[in-house]
Design a protein around this motif. Structure first.
Motif, PDB file in Angstrom:
ATOM      1  N   VAL A  15      25.879 -39.709 -15.728  1.00  0.00           N
ATOM      2  CA  VAL A  15      26.125 -40.198 -14.376  1.00  0.00           C
ATOM      3  C   VAL A  15      25.953 -41.706 -14.428  1.00  0.00           C
ATOM      4  CG1 VAL A  15      25.374 -40.148 -11.982  1.00  0.00           C
ATOM      5  CG2 VAL A  15      25.422 -38.047 -13.320  1.00  0.00           C
ATOM      6  N   ASN A  36      26.209 -45.314 -12.707  1.00  0.00           N
ATOM      7  CA  ASN A  36      26.142 -45.926 -11.371  1.00  0.00           C
ATOM      8  C   ASN A  36      26.346 -44.904 -10.264  1.00  0.00           C
ATOM      9  OD1 ASN A  36      25.627 -48.419 -12.482  1.00  0.00           O
ATOM     10  ND2 ASN A  36      27.762 -49.100 -12.406  1.00  0.00           N
ATOM     11  N   SER A  86      27.988 -42.087 -10.346  1.00  0.00           N
ATOM     12  CA  SER A  86      29.196 -41.269 -10.437  1.00  0.00           C
ATOM     13  C   SER A  86      29.203 -40.502 -11.745  1.00  0.00           C
ATOM     14  CB  SER A  86      30.460 -42.138 -10.419  1.00  0.00           C
ATOM     15  OG  SER A  86      30.671 -42.660  -9.161  1.00  0.00           O
ATOM     16  N   GLY A 111      31.381 -41.865 -14.515  1.00  0.00           N
ATOM     17  CA  GLY A 111      31.615 -43.270 -14.221  1.00  0.00           C
ATOM     18  C   GLY A 111      32.597 -43.548 -13.102  1.00  0.00           C
ATOM     19  N   PRO A 112      32.886 -44.833 -12.905  1.00  0.00           N
ATOM     20  CA  PRO A 112      33.601 -45.261 -11.698  1.00  0.00           C
ATOM     21  C   PRO A 112      35.105 -44.983 -11.685  1.00  0.00           C
ATOM     22  CG  PRO A 112      33.117 -47.164 -13.073  1.00  0.00           C
ATOM     23  CD  PRO A 112      32.466 -45.980 -13.738  1.00  0.00           C
ATOM     24  N   ILE A 113      35.711 -44.668 -12.820  1.00  0.00           N
ATOM     25  CA  ILE A 113      37.174 -44.483 -12.826  1.00  0.00           C
ATOM     26  C   ILE A 113      37.498 -43.002 -12.613  1.00  0.00           C
ATOM     27  CG2 ILE A 113      39.312 -44.856 -14.132  1.00  0.00           C
ATOM     28  CD1 ILE A 113      37.851 -47.440 -13.536  1.00  0.00           C
TER      29      ILE A 113
END
Lengths: 257, 245
Positions: free
Chosen positions: A69, A71, A73, A76-78
């Protein structure tokens, strides 16, 4: 590029974990996230410390092993990628990156970022199969199927069982995973003999594990690296209702007079 | 489908919540229709249309059904629905809390909404509001001396000329809108009635319900507040006007 990393360190199941801070410099923007983690572990080993334990296998986005996980998410963020397909160019230079394991009571942390996902295996074993005869193989295309149905089953079958749906769900529910497996087989003609028992057994096993309940938040869909739709959850809910109301025993009974 | 099996399963509890939630939503649609009768002209002098309606709710089905039978039928369905809905909600919330013993540092949500995440809170606040609402307009506990069951219009008029009740009722309607914004769509997903072709329509329907229904309810206190429905009816007049009932 350089980054400050806040990584969850935990010695084992039941241990109390905490975040550790690491600085990493000279990171190439073309490194994958896992390659950056490899470089970090080299750095930690050279300082005679214990490297960060994390899961990875194929590193091409199809095995579902990598589980971080990033940040807040999962993967990750993408959207639509696994952690191994995430590149450092997706982050800004000097950024602080928080890395945590999947947080779920059903997925106990084994060490650092590695969790035990055998709860998924037990759900799959409960009904994620079709019965095949042991005789000669049937001719190809001998079982007719609407191409739209087979495409839909393939959409469900693209689930790699990574567990990001559970990690992303505000309630820690495993509905998307179970729904994808139930729908994949129940859509196919080969899956019809176990259609009712499959959904009942898999849902029953899912409920026996420490997963939460679906709140229809759709976070699972938004974080699924394969973009599996919550429409499959609706489909499983439908299958479940259908199976509960289906008569179990179709034999007649003759009461003794 | 065995109700006990349903109650012992998570998916079953969700189905129970969806079904009881839709009963409550259907009731609200009837309730708001009845409320709009405050805007209709009096059918006979000194007899507000909503008072005639309140009487009809009790005498509905007579002489086939006894006095108040249909009303109590609906009330029992609603009481059972509310109890089941809340029981399942609390049990599921407890299970959800156990499913994630260690929280994320900052969970980065992409799809969910605040109304969806605050369903339990908005629901429990709605329960407090329902208790107040029943105490005020059904049991008359708030001001027993002035409470006069047949004169619904008078009771409304007295309550909604006070800023305190106007604020409470408008706030409650805001909460109802938040709860319905997620709930009115969610019930279709839980019952498995959605599909990709219908989903946009269902989301739109939930949006329309969650804005339209509380806004229509809010028309009543707002209209009394701005004086569109006449000045506050004094207690004595109200009692005299409906003395015959």
């Amino acid at each position: 590029m350089k980054f400050t990393l806040e990584i969850w360190r935990q010695d084992g199941p039941g241990h109390i974990g905490d975040f550790a801070h690491y600085e990493i410099a000279d990171v190439s923007p073309d490194m994958s996230f896992l390659e950056m983690m490899d470089v970090l572990n080299e750095q930690i080993s050279e300082a005679d410390q214990v490297p960060v334990a994390f899961d990875s296998d194929c590193r091409e986005g199809i095995c579902g092993m990598c589980s971080m996980v990033i940040n807040g998410s999962p993967h990750g963020p993408i959207p639509g990628t696994t952690t191994c397909q995430l590149y450092m160019r997706h982050f800004s230079d000097g950024e602080t990156i928080t890395i945590e394991p999947w947080r779920s009571a059903a997925f106990p942390v084994l060490k650092d970022l590695i969790v035990d996902r055998s709860a998924f295996d037990r759900v799959l074993q409960a009904g994620g199969y079709v019965t095949v005869h042991s005789g000669p193989k049937p001719d190809p295309n001998s079982v007719p199927i609407d191409p739209h149905v087979s495409e839909e089953a393939l959409d469900a079958a693209s689930c790699i069982g990574c567990g990001a749906c559970v990690a992303a769900c505000p309630n820690g529910a495993a509905m998307l995973y179970t729904a994808a497996k139930v729908s994949h087989l129940s859509l196919m003609p080969q899956g019809q003999p176990e259609r009712e028992s499959r959904v009942l057994n898999m849902v029953h096993q899912m409920e026996a594990e420490d997963f939460g309940a679906c709140g229809n938040h759709a976070e699972c869909q938004a974080h699924c690296p394969k973009g599996i739709s919550i429409n499959f959850i609706g489909m499983m809910n439908r299958e479940y209702r259908r199976a509960l109301s289906a008569p179990k025993d179709r034999r007649g009974h003759m009461d003794s007079q | 489908m065995n109700p006990i099996t349903l109650y012992h399963s998570i998916l079953g509890k969700k189905i129970i919540m969806a079904v009881t939630g839709s009963f409550m939503l259907l009731f609200l649609l009837l309730h708001v229709g009845g409320n709009l009768k405050v805007f209709l002209p009096d059918p006979q002098p000194g007899m507000a249309d909503i008072n005639v309606y309140a009487r009809f709710l009790r005498t509905m089905g007579e002489p086939l059904l006894p006095y108040g039978f249909a009303l109590w039928g609906v009330r029992i369905i609603l009481i059972v629905s509310v109890l089941l809905h809340i029981t399942c909600a609390i049990q599921l919330a407890h299970r959800n809390a156990r499913a994630r013993p260690v929280k994320y540092k900052h969970a980065a949500y992409r799809e969910t909404s605040y109304p969806a995440r605050w369903m339990l809170i908005s629901g429990l606040l709605m329960l407090c509001y329902i208790i107040l609402h029943l105490a005020q307009f059904t049991f008359g506990w708030i001001n027993p001396a002035a409470f006069n069951t047949p004169d619904v219009f008078g009771d409304l008029s007295r309550a909604f000329h006070r800023p305190f009740y106007i604020v409470i009722y408008l706030g409650a309607m805001g909460l109802l809108g938040l709860h319905l914004f997620h709930g009115a769509w969610s019930l279709f997903q839980t019952l498995g009635l959605d599909n990709p072709d219908r989903n946009r329509g269902l989301r739109l329907l939930a949006m329309v319900i969650s804005i339209g229904l509380p806004a229509t309810f809010a028309l009543v206190p707002l209209s009394f507040a701005v004086g569109a429905l006449g000045p506050a009816i004094p207690e004595a007049t109200s009692a005299a006007m409906t003395g015959g009932n």
